[in-house]
Design a protein around this motif. Sequence first.
Motif, PDB file in Angstrom:
ATOM      1  N   GLU A  12      11.785 -31.165 -11.145  1.00  0.00           N
ATOM      2  CA  GLU A  12      11.794 -31.584  -9.741  1.00  0.00           C
ATOM      3  C   GLU A  12      13.212 -31.579  -9.173  1.00  0.00           C
ATOM      4  O   GLU A  12      13.438 -31.120  -8.051  1.00  0.00           O
ATOM      5  N   GLU A  13      14.177 -32.080  -9.941  1.00  0.00           N
ATOM      6  CA  GLU A  13      15.566 -32.093  -9.481  1.00  0.00           C
ATOM      7  C   GLU A  13      16.110 -30.674  -9.326  1.00  0.00           C
ATOM      8  O   GLU A  13      16.844 -30.386  -8.375  1.00  0.00           O
ATOM      9  N   LYS A  14      15.744 -29.778 -10.241  1.00  0.00           N
ATOM     10  CA  LYS A  14      16.158 -28.372 -10.130  1.00  0.00           C
ATOM     11  C   LYS A  14      15.586 -27.746  -8.861  1.00  0.00           C
ATOM     12  O   LYS A  14      16.275 -26.993  -8.160  1.00  0.00           O
ATOM     13  N   ALA A  15      14.333 -28.050  -8.561  1.00  0.00           N
ATOM     14  CA  ALA A  15      13.699 -27.521  -7.351  1.00  0.00           C
ATOM     15  C   ALA A  15      14.404 -28.052  -6.097  1.00  0.00           C
ATOM     16  O   ALA A  15      14.572 -27.313  -5.118  1.00  0.00           O
ATOM     17  N   ARG A  19      16.157 -25.780  -3.220  1.00  0.00           N
ATOM     18  CA  ARG A  19      15.850 -25.888  -1.788  1.00  0.00           C
ATOM     19  C   ARG A  19      17.129 -26.139  -0.987  1.00  0.00           C
ATOM     20  O   ARG A  19      17.317 -25.555   0.092  1.00  0.00           O
ATOM     21  N   LEU A  20      18.012 -26.982  -1.515  1.00  0.00           N
ATOM     22  CA  LEU A  20      19.284 -27.239  -0.838  1.00  0.00           C
ATOM     23  C   LEU A  20      20.120 -25.967  -0.765  1.00  0.00           C
ATOM     24  O   LEU A  20      20.701 -25.649   0.283  1.00  0.00           O
ATOM     25  N   ALA A  21      20.178 -25.210  -1.854  1.00  0.00           N
ATOM     26  CA  ALA A  21      20.952 -23.964  -1.878  1.00  0.00           C
ATOM     27  C   ALA A  21      20.398 -22.968  -0.854  1.00  0.00           C
ATOM     28  O   ALA A  21      21.169 -22.277  -0.174  1.00  0.00           O
ATOM     29  N   SER A  22      19.083 -22.903  -0.723  1.00  0.00           N
ATOM     30  CA  SER A  22      18.469 -22.013   0.252  1.00  0.00           C
ATOM     31  C   SER A  22      18.864 -22.400   1.675  1.00  0.00           C
ATOM     32  O   SER A  22      19.199 -21.535   2.497  1.00  0.00           O
ATOM     33  N   ALA A  84      12.727 -32.194   3.529  1.00  0.00           N
ATOM     34  CA  ALA A  84      12.577 -30.760   3.259  1.00  0.00           C
ATOM     35  C   ALA A  84      13.199 -30.377   1.916  1.00  0.00           C
ATOM     36  O   ALA A  84      12.777 -29.418   1.291  1.00  0.00           O
ATOM     37  N   VAL A  85      14.174 -31.132   1.477  1.00  0.00           N
ATOM     38  CA  VAL A  85      14.845 -30.864   0.198  1.00  0.00           C
ATOM     39  C   VAL A  85      14.309 -31.775  -0.893  1.00  0.00           C
ATOM     40  O   VAL A  85      14.019 -31.336  -2.000  1.00  0.00           O
ATOM     41  N   SER A  86      14.182 -33.064  -0.594  1.00  0.00           N
ATOM     42  CA  SER A  86      13.775 -34.016  -1.622  1.00  0.00           C
ATOM     43  C   SER A  86      12.855 -35.101  -1.074  1.00  0.00           C
ATOM     44  O   SER A  86      13.330 -36.172  -0.660  1.00  0.00           O
ATOM     45  N   PRO A  87      11.563 -34.860  -1.112  1.00  0.00           N
ATOM     46  CA  PRO A  87      10.636 -35.925  -0.718  1.00  0.00           C
ATOM     47  C   PRO A  87      10.825 -37.167  -1.586  1.00  0.00           C
ATOM     48  O   PRO A  87      10.688 -38.294  -1.105  1.00  0.00           O
ATOM     49  N   ARG A  88      11.186 -36.961  -2.851  1.00  0.00           N
ATOM     50  CA  ARG A  88      11.403 -38.073  -3.799  1.00  0.00           C
ATOM     51  C   ARG A  88      12.516 -39.000  -3.295  1.00  0.00           C
ATOM     52  O   ARG A  88      12.346 -40.218  -3.246  1.00  0.00           O
ATOM     53  N   LEU A  89      13.639 -38.436  -2.894  1.00  0.00           N
ATOM     54  CA  LEU A  89      14.749 -39.260  -2.421  1.00  0.00           C
ATOM     55  C   LEU A  89      14.516 -39.757  -0.996  1.00  0.00           C
ATOM     56  O   LEU A  89      14.844 -40.902  -0.676  1.00  0.00           O
TER      57      LEU A  89
END
Length: 150
Positions: A12-15, A19-22, A84-89
């Motif tokens: 999940e953290e890698k994803a 997403r942030l890099a994109s 959009a990058v981290s629903p978790r955070l």
Amino acid sequence: MENFDPRALTPEEKAECARLASIFRQRKAEAGARAERLTQTSLGVACGWSSPQSAVNHYLTGRRALNLSALLLMAKHLQFDPIAVSPRLAALLGDGTHPTLPASDAAAECDRTFLLSTIAGGGLTSADLQVLAKVARRFIAERDPAGQQQ
């Protein structure tokens, strides 16, 4: 960069980093089209990090997991919704605009990790204090739903 955490990132953290890099690549292209320049260094400086290029690179390449503070800073400067990058955070905000995490050990660990990384970073900005206040209010509400603090 403050307190680099060498642990392996979860899928999940890698994803999240991908997403942030994109988003970073998209904003860089948009800046170039306007004859402006966006670099990892310029983003890191805008975020106030002591090793600006290194910090941004570590987040974009997945060498370091995102924390809430970094996510919010980059969302502000790259103009994207943190969810959009981290629903978790983003869920840690619990502000009604993002889903709230259920009361669980995983949510408590995310909050604990964020608090420790923010404090260990060597200083709290007013934005950090606002996030901490939201996290604290959520903790209180989850642990004392009837509002009867002891």
